[in-house]
Design a protein around this motif. Structure first.
Motif, PDB file in Angstrom:
ATOM      1  N   UNK A 145       1.184  -1.696   0.118  1.00  0.00           N
ATOM      2  CA  UNK A 145      -0.289  -0.137   0.002  1.00  0.00           C
ATOM      3  C   UNK A 145       0.855   0.988   0.145  1.00  0.00           C
ATOM      4  N   UNK A 146       1.749   1.185   0.824  1.00  0.00           N
ATOM      5  CA  UNK A 146       2.707   2.544   1.242  1.00  0.00           C
ATOM      6  C   UNK A 146       3.481   2.520  -0.509  1.00  0.00           C
ATOM      7  N   UNK A 147       3.889   2.056  -0.711  1.00  0.00           N
ATOM      8  CA  UNK A 147       4.378   1.879  -1.778  1.00  0.00           C
ATOM      9  C   UNK A 147       4.051   2.365  -3.205  1.00  0.00           C
ATOM     10  N   UNK A 148       2.913   1.679  -3.293  1.00  0.00           N
ATOM     11  CA  UNK A 148       1.916   1.798  -4.682  1.00  0.00           C
ATOM     12  C   UNK A 148       1.474   3.243  -4.552  1.00  0.00           C
ATOM     13  N   UNK A 149       0.884   4.053  -2.996  1.00  0.00           N
ATOM     14  CA  UNK A 149       1.261   5.714  -3.274  1.00  0.00           C
ATOM     15  C   UNK A 149       2.132   6.109  -3.485  1.00  0.00           C
ATOM     16  N   UNK A 150       3.265   5.939  -2.636  1.00  0.00           N
ATOM     17  CA  UNK A 150       4.252   6.939  -2.796  1.00  0.00           C
ATOM     18  C   UNK A 150       4.724   7.018  -4.254  1.00  0.00           C
ATOM     19  N   UNK A 151       4.089   6.008  -5.205  1.00  0.00           N
ATOM     20  CA  UNK A 151       4.488   6.178  -6.969  1.00  0.00           C
ATOM     21  C   UNK A 151       3.777   6.932  -7.597  1.00  0.00           C
ATOM     22  N   UNK A 152       2.038   5.910  -6.615  1.00  0.00           N
ATOM     23  CA  UNK A 152       1.350   6.639  -8.402  1.00  0.00           C
ATOM     24  C   UNK A 152       0.841   8.298  -7.669  1.00  0.00           C
ATOM     25  N   UNK A 153       1.012   8.246  -6.176  1.00  0.00           N
ATOM     26  CA  UNK A 153       0.942  10.162  -6.101  1.00  0.00           C
ATOM     27  C   UNK A 153       1.955  10.814  -6.598  1.00  0.00           C
ATOM     28  N   UNK A 211       4.777  -3.119  -7.228  1.00  0.00           N
ATOM     29  CA  UNK A 211       5.365  -2.386  -5.989  1.00  0.00           C
ATOM     30  C   UNK A 211       5.928  -3.237  -4.869  1.00  0.00           C
ATOM     31  N   UNK A 212       6.221  -3.918  -5.221  1.00  0.00           N
ATOM     32  CA  UNK A 212       6.573  -4.883  -4.491  1.00  0.00           C
ATOM     33  C   UNK A 212       7.978  -4.991  -3.636  1.00  0.00           C
ATOM     34  N   UNK A 213       8.670  -4.019  -4.436  1.00  0.00           N
ATOM     35  CA  UNK A 213      10.204  -3.739  -4.040  1.00  0.00           C
ATOM     36  C   UNK A 213      10.260  -2.133  -3.783  1.00  0.00           C
ATOM     37  N   UNK A 214       9.158  -2.133  -2.858  1.00  0.00           N
ATOM     38  CA  UNK A 214       9.023  -0.026  -2.953  1.00  0.00           C
ATOM     39  C   UNK A 214       8.980   0.413  -3.783  1.00  0.00           C
ATOM     40  N   UNK A 215       8.813   2.101  -3.826  1.00  0.00           N
ATOM     41  CA  UNK A 215       8.555   2.895  -4.871  1.00  0.00           C
ATOM     42  C   UNK A 215       8.830   2.279  -6.279  1.00  0.00           C
ATOM     43  N   UNK A 216       7.826   2.851  -7.131  1.00  0.00           N
ATOM     44  CA  UNK A 216       8.557   2.601  -8.659  1.00  0.00           C
ATOM     45  C   UNK A 216       8.254   3.398  -9.246  1.00  0.00           C
ATOM     46  N   UNK A 239      23.561   1.033 -14.720  1.00  0.00           N
ATOM     47  CA  UNK A 239      23.557   2.248 -14.697  1.00  0.00           C
ATOM     48  C   UNK A 239      22.393   2.747 -12.916  1.00  0.00           C
ATOM     49  N   UNK A 240      22.589   3.114 -12.029  1.00  0.00           N
ATOM     50  CA  UNK A 240      21.514   2.943 -10.517  1.00  0.00           C
ATOM     51  C   UNK A 240      19.848   2.561 -11.383  1.00  0.00           C
ATOM     52  N   UNK A 241      19.461   3.213 -12.001  1.00  0.00           N
ATOM     53  CA  UNK A 241      18.482   2.604 -12.118  1.00  0.00           C
ATOM     54  C   UNK A 241      18.065   1.125 -13.284  1.00  0.00           C
ATOM     55  N   UNK A 242      18.601   0.916 -13.651  1.00  0.00           N
ATOM     56  CA  UNK A 242      19.035  -1.216 -14.258  1.00  0.00           C
ATOM     57  C   UNK A 242      17.918  -1.359 -13.648  1.00  0.00           C
ATOM     58  N   UNK A 243      18.176  -1.651 -12.347  1.00  0.00           N
ATOM     59  CA  UNK A 243      16.755  -2.964 -11.534  1.00  0.00           C
ATOM     60  C   UNK A 243      15.397  -2.107 -11.477  1.00  0.00           C
ATOM     61  N   UNK A 244      15.615  -0.878 -11.150  1.00  0.00           N
ATOM     62  CA  UNK A 244      14.073  -0.290 -11.213  1.00  0.00           C
ATOM     63  C   UNK A 244      13.593  -0.289 -12.599  1.00  0.00           C
ATOM     64  N   UNK A 245      14.038  -0.683 -13.197  1.00  0.00           N
ATOM     65  CA  UNK A 245      13.541  -0.321 -15.192  1.00  0.00           C
ATOM     66  C   UNK A 245      13.700  -1.779 -14.887  1.00  0.00           C
ATOM     67  N   UNK A 246      14.334  -3.081 -14.850  1.00  0.00           N
ATOM     68  CA  UNK A 246      13.932  -4.147 -14.925  1.00  0.00           C
ATOM     69  C   UNK A 246      12.789  -4.630 -13.981  1.00  0.00           C
ATOM     70  N   UNK A 247      12.766  -3.392 -13.098  1.00  0.00           N
ATOM     71  CA  UNK A 247      11.535  -4.658 -12.208  1.00  0.00           C
ATOM     72  C   UNK A 247      10.300  -4.193 -12.912  1.00  0.00           C
ATOM     73  N   UNK A 248       9.584  -3.084 -14.216  1.00  0.00           N
ATOM     74  CA  UNK A 248       9.012  -2.783 -14.547  1.00  0.00           C
ATOM     75  C   UNK A 248       8.580  -4.504 -15.831  1.00  0.00           C
ATOM     76  N   UNK A 249       9.504  -4.702 -16.661  1.00  0.00           N
ATOM     77  CA  UNK A 249       9.595  -5.732 -17.434  1.00  0.00           C
ATOM     78  C   UNK A 249       7.687  -6.757 -17.833  1.00  0.00           C
ATOM     79  N   UNK A 250       7.865  -6.642 -16.890  1.00  0.00           N
ATOM     80  CA  UNK A 250       6.565  -7.632 -16.427  1.00  0.00           C
ATOM     81  C   UNK A 250       4.838  -6.703 -17.550  1.00  0.00           C
ATOM     82  N   UNK A 251       5.597  -6.010 -17.375  1.00  0.00           N
ATOM     83  CA  UNK A 251       4.486  -4.833 -18.380  1.00  0.00           C
ATOM     84  C   UNK A 251       3.764  -5.155 -19.360  1.00  0.00           C
TER      85      UNK A 251
END
Ligand SMILES: [Zn+2]
Length: 501
Positions: free
Chosen positions: A251-259, A306-311, A486-498
């Motif tokens: 819940x927290x990570x979802x809001x911290x992202x979509x807000x 958002x399972x691994x934090x804000x995205x 790159x620092x963002x690499x894993x965050x971007x890879x985490x969106x790969x199930x899009x």
């Protein structure tokens, strides 16, 4: 979704059979709109301008009752026409008169009006129906996702057949009024602006309006118990986000992202030009699937994003689609790169802005971490095939193609193209070839070879650093330094199930 693909030549031949040149002026509309990957998607012979959906949904039983009114203009004299739909229909009226109807194929509804439709004239089509969307299956599968407190329609390349009758292909866009009656205490989330909300006898009706052309797969419905947040952008557009009350640890990570939707959209406007729709937001229902989708003006996000934090990166991706995919839509599903290549590239640009790795560094890293014998390099982003429509190569190789363009023409022309394209084709459709020609026009450079290499040639192409940077890189770093992740690499890879299900 896996469907049997009929070779285009077979489809063309069957169309010739039903529309002989010498036929009487009134003939049936084709059962498909002509998509080479999905021959039965959409229909021929008419163009829908508006959908009015008046629905009632009971979360306990999954029963959806509806009346859909379509305003459509015949593009030929039409003795009969098809709609795409899966639920049970009880009555259809065309221009007020009861019409005959029959079902065929996976989701075809054949409608025969008492009087043929005149070419160029607008007709009204009213369809009354009821059914349980989760029980309707195409190839054993339902796009409708049940949740503990309701259900969700959000899927690509189609979800409409599970909840409203339509001309189900991005080529036929229309405006939408979606009105949904649900038990008090439950919310109905959809596209655009929430115009009003009224309660009566234990039921609450939500009235949504999406007032710009919208593809059928980008229409969405989510019924459930949500926490709603609202706001307004600097330019005055309403923002409405909805979060299932049952998101647990996410819940927290979802809001911290979509807000951050308003902030991300404001930044995207600086790159892509004015936001194209009348509202903004996002929703996170309690679904089991892991993907996210660019449903128009109000993207759908799985809580697992958002399972691994804000995205925030996934928010950037889905909002980028509002320009690249929603306002400018594919002409044919084989043009998917003009959606996904650019949505992925927007994540790279966000990383660049945030100082978490430039687009060039992300392109280098993507290129380097895929060896030449990886099957990834065999997928052609410019025409990946129906089975590979959402393959990682469409996104990642597709985004390297965009970086290769940037390196070839320089930042000034490149960003002019990124901003000009959504205006050039606003609220319309485009092909990959249209983009190539547009980029050539704006840059004044021949680019056919570059796109042929990156979008249409299997195998790992050469990828040189930008010419303006390479002399400096050579002189300051000899031998060439190993690229770092790159620092963002894993965050971007985490969106790969899009878009996967
Ligand atoms: Zn996408």
């Amino acid at each position: 979704m896996h469907r049997k693909v009929i070779a285009p030549s077979v489809l063309a031949a069957s169309l010739l059979l039903v529309i002989p040149a010498s036929a009487a002026s009134s003939v049936p509309g084709a059962p498909g709109i002509g998509d080479s990957y999905y021959p039965t998607s959409g229909n021929g012979g008419y163009d829908v301008s508006h959908y009015d959906l008046r629905l009632k949904y009971e979360p306990k039983t999954d029963l959806l009752e509806g009346t859909a009114t379509l305003l459509a203009t015949a593009t030929q004299e039409l003795s009969r026409f098809n709609l795409d739909f899966g639920l049970k229909v009880s009555e259809i009226r065309v221009n007020g008169a009861k019409a005959k109807f029959a079902t065929s194929g996976a989701h075809e509804l054949e409608v025969t009006p008492t009087q043929a439709l005149e070419k160029g004239k607008q007709a009204s089509v009213v369809v009354k129906y009821a059914g349980k969307p989760s029980e309707f299956k195409v190839d054993g599968w339902s796009a409708w996702q049940r949740t503990p407190d309701g259900g969700v329609a959000a899927q690509e390349p189609d979800s409409a057949v599970w909840w409203f009758p339509s001309n189900d292909h991005p080529l036929d866009k229309a405006t939408f009024d979606i009105s949904v009656n649900v038990p008090d205490g439950t919310q109905a989330i959809s596209n655009g602006v929430l115009q009003s909300q009224t309660s009566k006898l234990g039921w609450t009706r939500y009235n949504w309006r999406s007032n710009k052309p919208q593809a059928t797969y980008l229409a969405t419905l989510a019924v459930g118990k949500f926490d709603i947040t609202t706001g307004t952008t600097a330019s005055g557009l309403p923002i409405l986000n909805a979060y299932s009350k049952d998101l647990g640890d996410n819940a927290g990570a979802a809001r911290a992202s979509v807000e951050r939707t308003g902030e991300v959209a404001e930044w995207l406007e600086s790159v892509f030009g004015p936001y194209p729709f009348n509202a903004l937001g996002g929703y996170v229902p309690n679904v089991p699937s892991g993907f996210a989708l660019e449903t128009q003006s109000r993207p759908f996000y799985s809580p697992r994003q958002f399972a691994n934090g804000a995205n925030v990166s996934v928010v950037v991706h889905e909002l980028a689609h509002q320009w690249y995919g929603d306002s400018v839509s594919v002409d044919n599903w084989k043009d998917i790169w003009i959606n996904e290549g650019f949505a992925r590239y927007s994540q790279w640009l966000w990383s660049e802005k945030e100082g978490e790795g430039t687009a060039q560094e992300l392109a280098d890293w993507t290129y380097r971490t895929r060896p030449a014998d990886d099957p990834f390099w065999q997928v052609k982003p410019g025409d990946p095939g129906a089975d590979n429509q959402f393959h990682g190569a469409v996104y990642d190789r597709g985004a390297i193609a965009i970086q290769a363009l940037r390196n070839e023409i320089g930042d000034e022309k490149f960003f002019k193209i990124l901003k000009g394209w959504p205006t050039e084709h606003a609220y319309g459709n485009a092909k990959v070839g249209d983009f190539v020609r547009y980029a050539e026009k704006v840059s004044g450079k021949p680019l056919a070879q570059l796109f042929e290499t990156w979008l249409y040639t299997p195998g790992k192409p050469a990828f040189a650093p930008p010419s303006s940077q390479s002399p400096l890189a050579r002189s300051s770093k000899a031998p060439a330094a190993e690229p770092v992740e790159p620092k963002s690499w894993k965050k971007i890879a985490a969106t790969n199930s899009i878009h996967e299900h």
